[in-house]
Every structure is written in structure tokens, then in C-alpha cells.
Design an enzyme around this catalytic site. Structure first.
Site, PDB file in Angstrom:
ATOM      1  N   VAL A  29     -11.198   5.122 -22.449  1.00  0.00           N
ATOM      2  CA  VAL A  29     -11.592   4.111 -23.434  1.00  0.00           C
ATOM      3  C   VAL A  29     -10.659   4.156 -24.645  1.00  0.00           C
ATOM      4  CG1 VAL A  29     -13.430   3.336 -24.980  1.00  0.00           C
ATOM      5  CG2 VAL A  29     -13.999   4.112 -22.679  1.00  0.00           C
ATOM      6  N   CYS A  30     -10.376   5.356 -25.122  1.00  0.00           N
ATOM      7  CA  CYS A  30      -9.538   5.500 -26.316  1.00  0.00           C
ATOM      8  C   CYS A  30      -8.111   5.018 -26.069  1.00  0.00           C
ATOM      9  CB  CYS A  30      -9.536   6.957 -26.783  1.00  0.00           C
ATOM     10  SG  CYS A  30     -11.161   7.553 -27.292  1.00  0.00           S
ATOM     11  N   THR A  31      -7.610   5.202 -24.864  1.00  0.00           N
ATOM     12  CA  THR A  31      -6.265   4.722 -24.549  1.00  0.00           C
ATOM     13  C   THR A  31      -6.181   3.215 -24.739  1.00  0.00           C
ATOM     14  OG1 THR A  31      -5.910   6.537 -22.983  1.00  0.00           O
ATOM     15  CG2 THR A  31      -4.511   4.594 -22.741  1.00  0.00           C
ATOM     16  N   LEU A  66      -6.236   2.414 -28.653  1.00  0.00           N
ATOM     17  CA  LEU A  66      -4.993   2.670 -29.368  1.00  0.00           C
ATOM     18  C   LEU A  66      -3.942   1.608 -29.047  1.00  0.00           C
ATOM     19  CD1 LEU A  66      -5.010   6.517 -28.938  1.00  0.00           C
ATOM     20  CD2 LEU A  66      -5.054   5.328 -31.113  1.00  0.00           C
TER      21      LEU A  66
END
Length: 222
Positions: free
Chosen positions: A45-47, A50
Site C-alpha cells: 500500500v505504501c509503495t 509514495l
């Protein structure tokens, strides 16, 4: 008990980042800041988040907002992760991670900003260290915390909403207004209750009174 509250001074710190060493308050300067955390590098999710922030860089620049991330991993892992972020982001639009990501393997900064969820026993790493909650802080040029948002690990952040909040905060600081439910930049705004009707006649000619406590007006902004 939590100590960070809206209006509190954002804690200062020194840390290494992908853009070099940072002293936080000095780095902020006279800008607004979106400070956002991640539980770890190479998380799916964080990829995507960003990469999306990279695509939105002009939106943040236009609003005088600096972006800075933090993840509870070492600096070299951040650099390796950036390669993945760029690869995934390029599938949608040109991607270049031009904002710092703080390395926080000891979770010192995460603890300072109360980003660790000690009540969630499932939110731990393989070495039994607490993962960082996915948190967003909006900080103004006076270094005051203006917004705090907490997201579960499974739900990607809505950066349209975050930018909407920044727009509302900045306009409220400039024009003595607040914003109604589902407001978007360009919609009518609410005149702040502290503004008298006499002041409103000068500041917002032609405003509409729906209730004595609810007055709306268009607001022309660049």
C-alpha cells in the site's frame, strides 16, 4: 497518554534521510509540511502512496507544502525501496521521489510522534518490534500541528482529501472563514462565527445568512 494535540508545536528532531541529515524545524523553514509515516519499506500500500505523492509534487509546491516521509527501516533499505517506487509509479506517470524519507530503525522519531500502536498486538514485525501506524501530520510554518490522520495498514491514504484539508486550513488562515461538509476549493465557504455582521458586510459583501450562526459566501481565490 497521548500528548500531541492540534495546535501543539511539532516536536523537533534530528535524523538521517534519503536527502541527507535533517533537523526538522530548520528543514521546515517557512513552509507548510505533510509528514507521513509507513510501517516498513517494501510494503504494497505504501509503495503506491509514495508513487502517487511523486505525481502530485506540483500540487504541494503550489501550496508551499514540503513533503517528508518516515519508515522504520535503515537508510539503505529506503534507497532500494525507492527503485521499486519509481518502477511502480512509472506504470502510471513519470515518477521521481524528490522528497526525503527519514530512516528510523530505532523508532526514536516514531515514538516522539506517538506513531506506535501498542494496543494492536498483531501490528508487530518479525523481531517483535511495533510497526509504525500510518499517520499524517499537517504542520504549519509556525511549526504547529494543524491536522492528524490515522490510517489502518490495509487502506491507502486519500491524498485528494489531504490536499483539500490543506486548502481549507490555508484559506481559513487568510480569510477568517471555515469550510462546510464536502467543500472543495472554489465552493462557497462559511464566515467564521467570530466575524460580526458589520465586519462581514465589509469583508464578504453579499453574503447569505441561513441562520444567525451560519453565513455563507463565495470566496475568490487564485
Amino acid at each position: 497518554m497521548p500528548t500531541l494535540r492540534l495546535g501543539a508545536i511539532a516536536p523537533d528532531f534530528q535524523a538521517d534521510s534519503t536527502e541527507g541529515p535533517i533537523r526538522f524545524h530548520e528543514w521546515i523553514g517557512n513552509s507548510w509540511v505533510m509528514f507521513f509515516s509507513h510501517p516498513g519499506d517494501f510494503t504494497p500500500v505504501c509503495t503506491t502512496e509514495l508513487a502517487d505523492i511523486s505525481h502530485r509534487a506540483p500540487q504541494f509546491v503550489q501550496r508551499n507544502v514540503k513533503v517528508i516521509g518516515i519508515s522504520a527501516d535503515a537508510l539503505q533499505e529506503h534507497y532500494d525501496w525507492i527503485d521499486d517506487i519509481i518502477e511502480i509509479g512509472n506504470k502510471t506517470a513519470p515518477t521521481c521521489v524528490e522528497y526525503p524519507i527519514i530512516a528510523d530503525p530505532t523508532r526514536e522519531v516514531s515514538k516522539l510522534y506517538e506513531m506506535l500502536d501498542e494496543s494492536d498486538n498483531s501490528n508487530v514485525s518479525a523481531d517483535d518490534e511495533m510497526y509504525t501506524i500510518r499517520t499524517v501530520f499537517i504542520i504549519d510554518p509556525k511549526k504547529r500541528i494543524r491536522t492528524m490522520m490515522l490510517y489502518p495498514a490495509t487502506v491507502g491514504r486519500d491524498f485528494d482529501e489531504i490536499i483539500r484539508v490543506i486548502d481549507s486550513l490555508q484559506l481559513g488562515d487568510q480569510h477568517r472563514i471555515t469550510t462546510p461538509a464536502n467543500w472543495k476549493k472554489g465552493d462557497d465557504v462559511i464566515i467564521h462565527p467570530a466575524v460580526t455582521d458589520q465586519e462581514a458586510d465589509t469583508l464578504f459583501p453579499g453574503y447569505i445568512t441561513h441562520k444567525p450562526y451560519l453565513r455563507t459566501t463565495p470566496l475568490k481565490v487564485a
